[in-house]
Scaffold this motif. Sequence first.
Motif, PDB file in Angstrom:
ATOM      1  N   ALA A 170       7.102  -6.038   8.610  1.00 20.26           N
ATOM      2  CA  ALA A 170       7.526  -5.219   7.457  1.00 20.26           C
ATOM      3  C   ALA A 170       6.502  -5.313   6.325  1.00 20.26           C
ATOM      4  O   ALA A 170       6.172  -4.313   5.688  1.00 20.26           O
ATOM      5  N   ALA A 171       5.977  -6.521   6.093  1.00 22.32           N
ATOM      6  CA  ALA A 171       4.969  -6.692   5.041  1.00 22.32           C
ATOM      7  C   ALA A 171       3.698  -5.908   5.397  1.00 22.32           C
ATOM      8  O   ALA A 171       3.084  -5.271   4.535  1.00 22.32           O
ATOM      9  N   ALA A 172       3.305  -5.943   6.674  1.00 22.57           N
ATOM     10  CA  ALA A 172       2.099  -5.220   7.107  1.00 22.57           C
ATOM     11  C   ALA A 172       2.310  -3.708   6.965  1.00 22.57           C
ATOM     12  O   ALA A 172       1.410  -2.981   6.522  1.00 22.57           O
ATOM     13  N   ALA A 173       3.506  -3.242   7.328  1.00 24.71           N
ATOM     14  CA  ALA A 173       3.821  -1.809   7.195  1.00 24.71           C
ATOM     15  C   ALA A 173       3.736  -1.388   5.726  1.00 24.71           C
ATOM     16  O   ALA A 173       3.142  -0.360   5.390  1.00 24.71           O
ATOM     17  N   TRP A 174       4.331  -2.214   4.865  1.00 24.59           N
ATOM     18  CA  TRP A 174       4.304  -1.925   3.419  1.00 24.59           C
ATOM     19  C   TRP A 174       2.857  -1.867   2.907  1.00 24.59           C
ATOM     20  O   TRP A 174       2.475  -0.938   2.196  1.00 24.59           O
ATOM     21  N   ALA A 175       2.044  -2.848   3.312  1.00 26.71           N
ATOM     22  CA  ALA A 175       0.653  -2.895   2.839  1.00 26.71           C
ATOM     23  C   ALA A 175      -0.134  -1.667   3.325  1.00 26.71           C
ATOM     24  O   ALA A 175      -0.896  -1.067   2.557  1.00 26.71           O
ATOM     25  N   LEU A 176       0.076  -1.279   4.584  1.00 24.24           N
ATOM     26  CA  LEU A 176      -0.627  -0.095   5.118  1.00 24.24           C
ATOM     27  C   LEU A 176      -0.208   1.168   4.360  1.00 24.24           C
ATOM     28  O   LEU A 176      -1.046   2.036   4.080  1.00 24.24           O
ATOM     29  N   GLY A 177       1.067   1.239   4.008  1.00 27.10           N
ATOM     30  CA  GLY A 177       1.536   2.379   3.197  1.00 27.10           C
ATOM     31  C   GLY A 177       0.869   2.417   1.835  1.00 27.10           C
ATOM     32  O   GLY A 177       0.483   3.478   1.344  1.00 27.10           O
ATOM     33  N   GLN A 178       0.700   1.241   1.218  1.00 23.71           N
ATOM     34  CA  GLN A 178       0.051   1.166  -0.103  1.00 23.71           C
ATOM     35  C   GLN A 178      -1.418   1.597  -0.022  1.00 23.71           C
ATOM     36  O   GLN A 178      -1.965   2.149  -0.976  1.00 23.71           O
ATOM     37  N   ILE A 179      -2.051   1.325   1.110  1.00 20.05           N
ATOM     38  CA  ILE A 179      -3.463   1.708   1.267  1.00 20.05           C
ATOM     39  C   ILE A 179      -3.586   3.214   1.508  1.00 20.05           C
ATOM     40  O   ILE A 179      -4.440   3.894   0.934  1.00 20.05           O
ATOM     41  N   GLY A 180      -2.706   3.747   2.370  1.00 20.81           N
ATOM     42  CA  GLY A 180      -2.850   5.139   2.822  1.00 20.81           C
ATOM     43  C   GLY A 180      -2.325   6.185   1.875  1.00 20.81           C
ATOM     44  O   GLY A 180      -2.588   7.374   2.041  1.00 20.81           O
ATOM     45  N   ARG A 181      -1.576   5.776   0.834  1.00 19.38           N
ATOM     46  CA  ARG A 181      -0.824   6.777   0.067  1.00 19.38           C
ATOM     47  C   ARG A 181      -1.632   7.468  -1.026  1.00 19.38           C
ATOM     48  O   ARG A 181      -1.111   8.340  -1.713  1.00 19.38           O
ATOM     49  N   HIS A 182      -2.924   7.104  -1.217  1.00 20.12           N
ATOM     50  CA  HIS A 182      -3.642   7.614  -2.390  1.00 20.12           C
ATOM     51  C   HIS A 182      -4.249   9.006  -2.211  1.00 20.12           C
ATOM     52  O   HIS A 182      -3.981   9.901  -3.010  1.00 20.12           O
ATOM     53  N   THR A 183      -5.092   9.188  -1.209  1.00 23.70           N
ATOM     54  CA  THR A 183      -5.805  10.468  -1.022  1.00 23.70           C
ATOM     55  C   THR A 183      -5.913  10.739   0.477  1.00 23.70           C
ATOM     56  O   THR A 183      -5.693   9.843   1.292  1.00 23.70           O
ATOM     57  N   PRO A 184      -6.312  11.976   0.857  1.00 16.88           N
ATOM     58  CA  PRO A 184      -6.520  12.259   2.280  1.00 16.88           C
ATOM     59  C   PRO A 184      -7.510  11.293   2.932  1.00 16.88           C
ATOM     60  O   PRO A 184      -7.337  10.910   4.088  1.00 16.88           O
ATOM     61  N   GLU A 185      -8.519  10.871   2.178  1.00 15.63           N
ATOM     62  CA  GLU A 185      -9.509   9.934   2.736  1.00 15.63           C
ATOM     63  C   GLU A 185      -8.851   8.587   3.067  1.00 15.63           C
ATOM     64  O   GLU A 185      -9.091   7.991   4.121  1.00 15.63           O
ATOM     65  N   HIS A 186      -8.007   8.108   2.149  1.00 13.10           N
ATOM     66  CA  HIS A 186      -7.278   6.851   2.389  1.00 13.10           C
ATOM     67  C   HIS A 186      -6.344   7.002   3.586  1.00 13.10           C
ATOM     68  O   HIS A 186      -6.291   6.133   4.457  1.00 13.10           O
ATOM     69  N   ALA A 187      -5.621   8.126   3.626  1.00 11.50           N
ATOM     70  CA  ALA A 187      -4.655   8.338   4.712  1.00 11.50           C
ATOM     71  C   ALA A 187      -5.373   8.391   6.060  1.00 11.50           C
ATOM     72  O   ALA A 187      -4.899   7.837   7.052  1.00 11.50           O
ATOM     73  N   ARG A 188      -6.536   9.032   6.069  1.00 10.66           N
ATOM     74  CA  ARG A 188      -7.285   9.131   7.319  1.00 10.66           C
ATOM     75  C   ARG A 188      -7.740   7.753   7.805  1.00 10.66           C
ATOM     76  O   ARG A 188      -7.681   7.443   8.996  1.00 10.66           O
ATOM     77  N   ALA A 189      -8.187   6.911   6.846  1.00  8.19           N
ATOM     78  CA  ALA A 189      -8.647   5.560   7.204  1.00  8.19           C
ATOM     79  C   ALA A 189      -7.537   4.775   7.902  1.00  8.19           C
ATOM     80  O   ALA A 189      -7.793   3.974   8.810  1.00  8.19           O
ATOM     81  N   VAL A 190      -6.298   5.012   7.486  1.00  8.38           N
ATOM     82  CA  VAL A 190      -5.178   4.333   8.140  1.00  8.38           C
ATOM     83  C   VAL A 190      -4.835   5.033   9.461  1.00  8.38           C
ATOM     84  O   VAL A 190      -4.625   4.388  10.488  1.00  8.38           O
ATOM     85  N   ALA A 191      -4.822   6.382   9.432  1.00  6.55           N
ATOM     86  CA  ALA A 191      -4.386   7.139  10.615  1.00  6.55           C
ATOM     87  C   ALA A 191      -5.311   6.946  11.814  1.00  6.55           C
ATOM     88  O   ALA A 191      -4.844   6.883  12.953  1.00  6.55           O
ATOM     89  N   VAL A 192      -6.619   6.808  11.570  1.00  3.68           N
ATOM     90  CA  VAL A 192      -7.554   6.709  12.717  1.00  3.68           C
ATOM     91  C   VAL A 192      -7.356   5.412  13.508  1.00  3.68           C
ATOM     92  O   VAL A 192      -7.778   5.329  14.657  1.00  3.68           O
ATOM     93  N   THR A 193      -6.733   4.402  12.914  1.00  2.00           N
ATOM     94  CA  THR A 193      -6.503   3.164  13.678  1.00  2.00           C
ATOM     95  C   THR A 193      -5.300   3.318  14.612  1.00  2.00           C
ATOM     96  O   THR A 193      -4.879   2.359  15.241  1.00  2.00           O
ATOM     97  N   ASN A 194      -4.739   4.548  14.656  1.00  2.00           N
ATOM     98  CA  ASN A 194      -3.638   4.843  15.568  1.00  2.00           C
ATOM     99  C   ASN A 194      -2.386   4.029  15.247  1.00  2.00           C
ATOM    100  O   ASN A 194      -1.648   3.618  16.138  1.00  2.00           O
TER     101      ASN A 194
END
Length: 505
Positions: A350-374
């Motif tokens: 749950a903590a890892a999920a929360w942290a990944l959400g905090q990283i990906g939520r800013h811009t399309p570039e941030h979201a892509r950085a999270v999304a490409v790790t599948n």
Amino acid sequence: GWRRVFEQYQKARTQFVQMVAELATRPQNIETLQNAGVMSLLRPLLLDVVPTIQQTAALALGRLANYNDDLAEAVVKGDILPQLVYSLAEQNRFYKKAAAFVLRAVGKHSPQLAQAIVDCGALDTLVICLEDFDPGVKEAAAWALGYIARHNAELSQAVVDAGAVPLLVLCIQEPEIALKRIAASTLSDISKHSPELAQTVVDAGAIAHLAQMILSPDAKLKRQILSALSQIAKHSVDLAEMVVEAEIFPVVLTCLKDKDDYVKKNASTLIREIAKHTPELAQLIVNAGGVAAVIDCVGSCKGNIRLPGIMMLGYVAAHSENLAMAVIISKGVPQLSVCLSEEPEDHIKAAAAWALGQIGRHTPEHARAVAVTNILPVLLSLYMSSESSEDLQVKSKKAIKSILQKCTYLPALEPFLYDAPPNILKHVVGQFSKVLPHDSKARRLFVTSGGLKKVQEIKAEPGSLLQEYINSINNCYPEEIVRYYSPGYSETLLQRVDSYQPLIN
């Protein structure tokens, strides 16, 4: 002849207390001793004329009281505490240590039992023991004070009011490692409850002395030092800044590579407690190399030892786009993805999920950085799984939504068209409706990959947001293409074949 009787009586008392003290070291004997009414037999021996009998009686009582709260309760009910407090002030160092041990053993179980110790006036006497010339007596007193303070703010305040804090700060400067450890631990227990209590520890000059010992070779001491600094820094920006001003960076980062897991954990916790307050403090940690160091540390350990590091990365990323990008550049996303997939415990996932959400939520570039790790399908299956804890489901769902709402990287979104439940599907279709109008390559790919066909199969309420998104996607294509991919179109064609009358010459 009377002298021999006297000697035998003394010998019997000595043997009795030694035997009870010995038996009390093993859990399986405790109930038998309790049923034999040993508490009331030990009590008069606390006043024995023979010092070793007094000390051993106190030691036996301490071991019994340490075992469970019933026995600790019996010490309080048996009116033994006033006797101990009296002896603490009067007797030799061996007895003082034993008496302080009993107070600690009683006070550790509950706030009520700790309060009983405060009520019998023990704090003033324990504080006087902090000035004893014998380091063992200081240590025993500091330990008892810590066990009282750790329960709640009220008991901590009583320890502070008795004047313990300046003397504990002197104790951390003593040469004995054991005394340093206990004094630091007690300062940590006092600081943890409120900003006001932490401030009293800071006002006594504790931070500078604690900070100097961050590189001590003793792992147990380092654990306590890092814990005390964390318990101070966590309360407010001001307190966190005071800890930082003691120049703990970059030295504290070496603790993240320590052989001792709890040194790693407490160092990560300290860095987390500072990073969470403001973007400026988080930036200072980034500049010191702290983000990369925490990511390495998370990679080098497992389970709860990882947890504060995972949370620290989330806090840093939450502050701003740039700070989230610092986590991405230091390769934080793959490391958090590993935690999400590998860790068996839901609260760590749950903590890892929360942290990944905090990283990906800013811009399309941030979201892509999270999304490409599948990682999105992993988050989705955790959200959908009935095995997941409620907290894990909530955090996974939130992370998915915050990443999806910024994600324009279509290959990562496409699988969601097939697997996502309606409340998530809405966001996925929404992203396609934003990207497709402006990207001809993506429009073509969306047809050949089966995406457009899938969108026609979605049942949306007329007038809903989802229906609007579907309409915007369909408006990107010629009408006949949309018709061609709509459910039932091939049947319609076949019906036209059936009803078609060829023209015969």
